[in-house]
Design a protein around this motif. Sequence first.
Motif, PDB file in Angstrom:
ATOM      1  N   ASN A 203       0.808  -1.225   0.000  1.00 53.96           N
ATOM      2  CA  ASN A 203       0.000   0.000   0.000  1.00 53.96           C
ATOM      3  C   ASN A 203       0.840   1.273   0.000  1.00 53.96           C
ATOM      4  O   ASN A 203       0.308   2.367   0.170  1.00 53.96           O
ATOM      5  N   ASP A 204       2.139   1.114  -0.207  1.00 49.75           N
ATOM      6  CA  ASP A 204       3.038   2.262  -0.243  1.00 49.75           C
ATOM      7  C   ASP A 204       3.218   2.693  -1.694  1.00 49.75           C
ATOM      8  O   ASP A 204       3.867   2.016  -2.488  1.00 49.75           O
ATOM      9  N   ALA A 205       2.643   3.826  -2.049  1.00 53.66           N
ATOM     10  CA  ALA A 205       2.691   4.301  -3.439  1.00 53.66           C
ATOM     11  C   ALA A 205       4.106   4.645  -3.882  1.00 53.66           C
ATOM     12  O   ALA A 205       4.388   4.694  -5.089  1.00 53.66           O
ATOM     13  N   SER A 206       5.020   4.852  -2.933  1.00 56.09           N
ATOM     14  CA  SER A 206       6.391   5.196  -3.301  1.00 56.09           C
ATOM     15  C   SER A 206       7.245   3.960  -3.589  1.00 56.09           C
ATOM     16  O   SER A 206       8.365   4.090  -4.077  1.00 56.09           O
ATOM     17  N   TYR A 207       6.704   2.772  -3.311  1.00 57.63           N
ATOM     18  CA  TYR A 207       7.436   1.540  -3.612  1.00 57.63           C
ATOM     19  C   TYR A 207       7.150   1.143  -5.055  1.00 57.63           C
ATOM     20  O   TYR A 207       5.998   0.920  -5.429  1.00 57.63           O
ATOM     21  N   LYS A 208       8.205   1.024  -5.870  1.00 64.24           N
ATOM     22  CA  LYS A 208       8.029   0.916  -7.318  1.00 64.24           C
ATOM     23  C   LYS A 208       8.371  -0.451  -7.908  1.00 64.24           C
ATOM     24  O   LYS A 208       8.041  -0.676  -9.085  1.00 64.24           O
ATOM     25  N   GLY A 209       9.004  -1.358  -7.168  1.00 64.06           N
ATOM     26  CA  GLY A 209       9.279  -2.651  -7.776  1.00 64.06           C
ATOM     27  C   GLY A 209      10.326  -3.459  -7.043  1.00 64.06           C
ATOM     28  O   GLY A 209      10.988  -2.980  -6.117  1.00 64.06           O
ATOM     29  N   THR A 210      10.495  -4.712  -7.505  1.00 65.26           N
ATOM     30  CA  THR A 210      11.274  -5.711  -6.786  1.00 65.26           C
ATOM     31  C   THR A 210      12.136  -6.521  -7.751  1.00 65.26           C
ATOM     32  O   THR A 210      11.685  -6.868  -8.846  1.00 65.26           O
ATOM     33  N   VAL A 211      13.362  -6.825  -7.320  1.00 75.49           N
ATOM     34  CA  VAL A 211      14.212  -7.775  -8.037  1.00 75.49           C
ATOM     35  C   VAL A 211      14.617  -8.861  -7.047  1.00 75.49           C
ATOM     36  O   VAL A 211      15.302  -8.590  -6.060  1.00 75.49           O
TER      37      VAL A 211
END
Length: 416
Positions: A203-211
């Motif tokens: 729910n954190d809009a500032s989190y953009k992705g994962t590797v």
Amino acid sequence: MKAPFFTRHLLAAAIFSSVLGLSACGSDSDSSDSYQNSRVYLSETTYSLNQGDYQVTNANSIKVMSYNMPGVAGKNVKATAMVMTPKGEKPKDGWRMVVWAHGTVGVGDSCAPSKNGFTNNRFSAMADQLLAEGYMIVAPDYEGLGTQGIHPYLNLGSEARSAIYAVNALKEHYKTDIQGNWMSVGQSQGGHAVLGISEYAANDASYKGTVAGAPASSLGYIITQVAPSALQDLVNKGQQEVAIEAYAELLAYAAYTAVGIKAYQPDFDYQSLFSERAAKVAVNAEGTTGDNGICLTDLHDQFAADIRNYLRSNPNQTVLNYPGLDTAEFASNQTLQKFLAYTQPATKKLNTPTMIIQGTLDLAVPFPVTQSLVEAQVKLGSNINFQPVVGASHTQAIVTKRPELVAFIKKYMPAQ
């Protein structure tokens, strides 16, 4: 750098221990995510161990930050993370952040990455490239590593919150120097951790992705089906030394996992999971205080030495006869079994783009297991960029795919 001998032959080891270890995560309460503290950031000191063959060269500064986070025992705890700021001019709106989630090191404070120099290019070369692109690097030690208390090894929620609250602390302290957006990258234990971050930061809009590199998953299946047959296969092929190294690694991870449960259940009798003989080695994972346990290489070597001593004293026996884990206790222990049923990363649709890197010759996290995880996520509608690496081992894959990793981050979170 070539991986250590025992790391290259782990078809059962790391994963078996991961299965056992994840049982500690079942005590996490979602209520801890409502944690509020007027002061998350605590302090910073200068990191002074950036030297040697794998030093980071593109950082303007490297600090060790202390911050508050909610611990697995339901109390606020102190944690630490390395913070690397890039050289060059800061973007007008501030730096974007990339979190690095590290692999297994142990549970003792001396094992914390911030207390050691860089020992491989999986992190340092990637960090240098991202710093050169203009990203700030945040590398949490995880709860209990380098700070008071036992590290709850492979606890999904604890790993995730270690990263989330490190980011919150940076935003609090650096203020306008931080733009706010962030992504995470992790390998091995860290691959598991970043899938947890993706879930807990949904729910954190500032989190953009994962590797995620070689993330552990489907661990119940692996421990019951893969591990026993893998060790037996090594014995059948006459690869006794390989089997010894693999079994020693398995026992080391199992010891860290069992000790880690004590982070939230102090009366947990982890020694009962081992034979009387193996328990005498396993206790060194905890040490005398829970903070002074020995690190992975040393614990592995102690188990390997004891297995060899056993075989010398029992020449008609094989590696599989070494009295290591008490399998009956393992099967009946309710704390473990509850968690085996509870924990599995990436069981829900992932809200942000996710790259998963996996070597086809990974002997720690088998390729078909990760492939199944990817297929399940695609069916859920997740945006998955799967990067198989033909012929790559557990540690080689993420190094091989570094250009793709950096390009993925730049695509979904441009540095400015």
